[in-house]
Scaffold this motif. Structure first.
Motif, mmCIF file in Angstrom:
data_model
loop_
_atom_site.group_PDB
_atom_site.id
_atom_site.type_symbol
_atom_site.label_atom_id
_atom_site.label_comp_id
_atom_site.label_asym_id
_atom_site.label_seq_id
_atom_site.Cartn_x
_atom_site.Cartn_y
_atom_site.Cartn_z
ATOM 1 N N SER A 51 0.815 -1.209 0.000
ATOM 2 C CA SER A 51 0.000 0.000 0.000
ATOM 3 C C SER A 51 0.854 1.268 0.000
ATOM 4 C CB SER A 51 -0.946 0.015 1.198
ATOM 5 O OG SER A 51 -0.206 0.110 2.406
ATOM 6 N N LYS A 52 2.138 1.145 0.341
ATOM 7 C CA LYS A 52 3.012 2.318 0.303
ATOM 8 C C LYS A 52 3.350 2.669 -1.136
ATOM 9 C CE LYS A 52 5.438 2.193 4.670
ATOM 10 N NZ LYS A 52 6.776 2.166 5.281
ATOM 11 N N ARG A 53 3.545 3.939 -1.379
ATOM 12 C CA ARG A 53 3.938 4.403 -2.706
ATOM 13 C C ARG A 53 5.425 4.125 -2.913
ATOM 14 N NH1 ARG A 53 0.553 7.479 -5.550
ATOM 15 N NH2 ARG A 53 -1.358 8.113 -4.525
ATOM 16 N N PRO A 54 5.840 3.951 -4.147
ATOM 17 C CA PRO A 54 7.261 3.685 -4.417
ATOM 18 C C PRO A 54 8.184 4.811 -3.937
ATOM 19 C CG PRO A 54 5.951 3.164 -6.340
ATOM 20 C CD PRO A 54 5.030 3.817 -5.348
ATOM 21 N N GLU A 55 7.686 6.032 -3.879
ATOM 22 C CA GLU A 55 8.508 7.153 -3.421
ATOM 23 C C GLU A 55 8.911 6.987 -1.967
ATOM 24 O OE1 GLU A 55 5.332 7.836 -4.796
ATOM 25 O OE2 GLU A 55 6.131 8.030 -6.813
ATOM 26 N N ALA A 56 8.097 6.268 -1.192
ATOM 27 C CA ALA A 56 8.421 6.067 0.221
ATOM 28 C C ALA A 56 9.650 5.188 0.387
ATOM 29 C CB ALA A 56 7.229 5.452 0.945
#
Length: 71
Positions: free
Chosen positions: A38-43
């Motif tokens: 669920s985390k975005r790749p930017e994280a």
């Protein structure tokens, strides 16, 4: 034959412990997978770049004495 083998196991009160451990593992694993995806790749960009950063390596190289062989 299969039922004769499984009948005593099914009646055992100890079957609850491994089954509860299995369901607890499956629940924690499912939550962890959902949280990860669920985390975005930017994280993950900063963490992903850690092996590529060579800041500590430059400092270590400055303190290593140079070896020279004189014949």
């Amino acid at each position: 034959m299969k039922q004769a083998f499984l009948a005593p196991i099914a009646q055992s009160p100890l079957i609850l412990l491994p089954l509860s451990a299995l369901f607890l593992f499956m629940a924690v694993f499912a939550v962890w997978v959902i949280r990860t995806y669920s985390k975005r790749p930017e994280a993950y960009a900063e963490i992903a770049a850690l092996p590529l950063c060579d800041d500590a390596g430059a400092n270590r190289a400055a303190h290593v004495p140079e070896v020279s062989h004189v014949d």
